[in-house]
Design a protein around this motif. Structure first.
Motif, PDB file in Angstrom:
ATOM      1  N   GLY A 165       0.832  -1.194   0.000  1.00 19.03           N
ATOM      2  CA  GLY A 165       0.000   0.000   0.000  1.00 19.03           C
ATOM      3  C   GLY A 165       0.866   1.243   0.000  1.00 19.03           C
ATOM      4  O   GLY A 165       2.104   1.171  -0.081  1.00 19.03           O
ATOM      5  N   ASP A 167       1.683   3.091   2.400  1.00 16.23           N
ATOM      6  CA  ASP A 167       2.530   3.221   3.588  1.00 16.23           C
ATOM      7  C   ASP A 167       3.549   2.109   3.746  1.00 16.23           C
ATOM      8  O   ASP A 167       4.506   2.270   4.501  1.00 16.23           O
ATOM      9  CB  ASP A 167       1.649   3.266   4.842  1.00 16.23           C
ATOM     10  CG  ASP A 167       0.719   4.469   4.846  1.00 16.23           C
ATOM     11  OD1 ASP A 167       1.155   5.549   4.413  1.00 16.23           O
ATOM     12  OD2 ASP A 167      -0.441   4.315   5.267  1.00 16.23           O
ATOM     13  N   ILE A 170       1.943  -4.974   2.655  1.00 16.69           N
ATOM     14  CA  ILE A 170       0.713  -5.553   3.186  1.00 16.69           C
ATOM     15  C   ILE A 170       0.831  -7.060   3.323  1.00 16.69           C
ATOM     16  O   ILE A 170       0.418  -7.635   4.320  1.00 16.69           O
ATOM     17  CB  ILE A 170      -0.482  -5.185   2.284  1.00 16.69           C
ATOM     18  CG1 ILE A 170      -0.706  -3.670   2.296  1.00 16.69           C
ATOM     19  CG2 ILE A 170      -1.740  -5.906   2.740  1.00 16.69           C
ATOM     20  CD1 ILE A 170      -1.776  -3.213   1.340  1.00 16.69           C
ATOM     21  N   ALA A 264       1.578  -0.498   7.217  1.00 10.61           N
ATOM     22  CA  ALA A 264       0.331  -0.628   6.464  1.00 10.61           C
ATOM     23  C   ALA A 264      -0.657  -1.443   7.274  1.00 10.61           C
ATOM     24  O   ALA A 264      -0.437  -2.635   7.517  1.00 10.61           O
ATOM     25  CB  ALA A 264       0.581  -1.279   5.111  1.00 10.61           C
ATOM     26  N   LEU A 269      -7.182   0.069   4.997  1.00 14.47           N
ATOM     27  CA  LEU A 269      -6.914   0.229   3.574  1.00 14.47           C
ATOM     28  C   LEU A 269      -8.096  -0.249   2.754  1.00 14.47           C
ATOM     29  O   LEU A 269      -8.846  -1.131   3.170  1.00 14.47           O
ATOM     30  CB  LEU A 269      -5.661  -0.562   3.166  1.00 14.47           C
ATOM     31  CG  LEU A 269      -4.338  -0.099   3.770  1.00 14.47           C
ATOM     32  CD1 LEU A 269      -3.237  -1.073   3.397  1.00 14.47           C
ATOM     33  CD2 LEU A 269      -3.979   1.289   3.287  1.00 14.47           C
TER      34      LEU A 269
END
Length: 290
Positions: A165, A167, A170, A264, A269
């Motif tokens: 993702g 950040d 995942i 993440a 999300l």
């Protein structure tokens, strides 16, 4: 037959006194009025002093009477004002509630826009990107940590591909279907991700704990000290994850094995990027005919 009773004033002393007193008061009032008129005409100063004395005596009484009248008159107005203010407050509270809902919606849209822009920037920079897809669900309440991606083999998604993702990392694809894929999250107990510490390159393993966090375990060495705030990224070891992808940050200091928070959070999300393995597994050689 008894004669009718005479109703003249001469037969009632009370009525005689009342009539006499009325005459006396009338005459006295006339005399006082005449005297006051003469005094006010020829010598206004004593009349002004007398007038102000009488005003001083009657002013408190007039004030009390005026206050009482104003209070009585103000009762209907006060009641009407109360109901108007109540209705106005109700309307203002409704407007404030609607405004709060609009502000919350605007903040959500702004947050989603920022996150999607970061994901688009990441996709443009990532040469091995396959597809940007939506994470439609995740198992946040069980011991295993999986997520469902709404892209599958028809979009080019295959097992072993990394999912990241804006950040950080995942997880990775473990199962694929025509239009969906299953993602093993980095927080799953079966997930092991080779990482390194950013500040000095110390190698470690990020192992999922099954509770939304990961353990950072040292490898090859002992007595490795970890400090709160140490950041770990993928090292590229194993060829699955490209090096330099943010994974987790240490939450408490410790030695050899410490707890860390992933960058993440899959539960927060809704979009993710699927990328090819950093070093694709070579195809098995074709069997040689005998």
């Amino acid at each position: 037959m008894a004669p009718a009773r005479d109703r003249r004033t001469g037969f009632s002393r009370r009525r005689q006194y009342s009539v006499f007193l009325g005459y006396v008061l009338a005459v006295a009032g006339a005399v006082v009025g005449a005297v006051l008129l003469v005094v006010s005409t020829f010598d206004p100063s004593p009349f002004a002093a007398l007038r102000m004395t009488m005003a001083s005596v009657t002013a408190p009484v007039s004030g009390l009477l005026d206050g009482a009248v104003r209070g009585i008159v103000a009762v209907p107005e006060t009641i009407g004002t109360y109901f108007r203010v109540y209705d106005e407050n109700a309307r203002l509270r409704a407007d404030a509630k609607r405004a709060a809902a609009l502000v919350t919606r605007a903040r959500i849209v702004a947050y989603d826009n920022r996150r999607l822009r970061r994901l688009l920037v990441l996709r443009d920079r990532e040469p091995e990107a396959i597809v940007a897809a939506r994470l439609v669900s995740s198992t946040a309440s069980s011991g295993r940590r999986f997520a469902l991606l709404d892209a599958g083999r028809l979009q080019g998604v295959g097992s072993g591909m990394a999912v990241r993702g804006p950040d950080g990392l995942i997880g990775r694809i473990v199962e694929t279907g025509p239009l969906a894929a299953r993602v093993l999250l980095v927080t799953d107990p079966e997930s092991l991700v080779p990482v390194r510490r950013v500040r000095d390159g110390v190698p470690a393993i990020a192992a999922g704990r099954g509770d939304g966090t990961v353990d950072i375990r040292s490898v090859n060495t002992t007595n490795v000290r970890f400090a709160a705030g140490d950041t770990f990224v993928t090292s590229g070891t194993g060829g699955l994850y490209a090096p330099g992808v943010p994974v987790a940050k240490v939450s408490v200091r410790g030695m050899d094995t410490v707890r860390a928070i992933p960058f993440a959070a899959p539960d927060a999300l809704d979009f993710a990027l699927v990328v090819r393995p950093f070093m694709p597994i070579p195809a098995a050689p074709a069997p040689t005919p005998r």
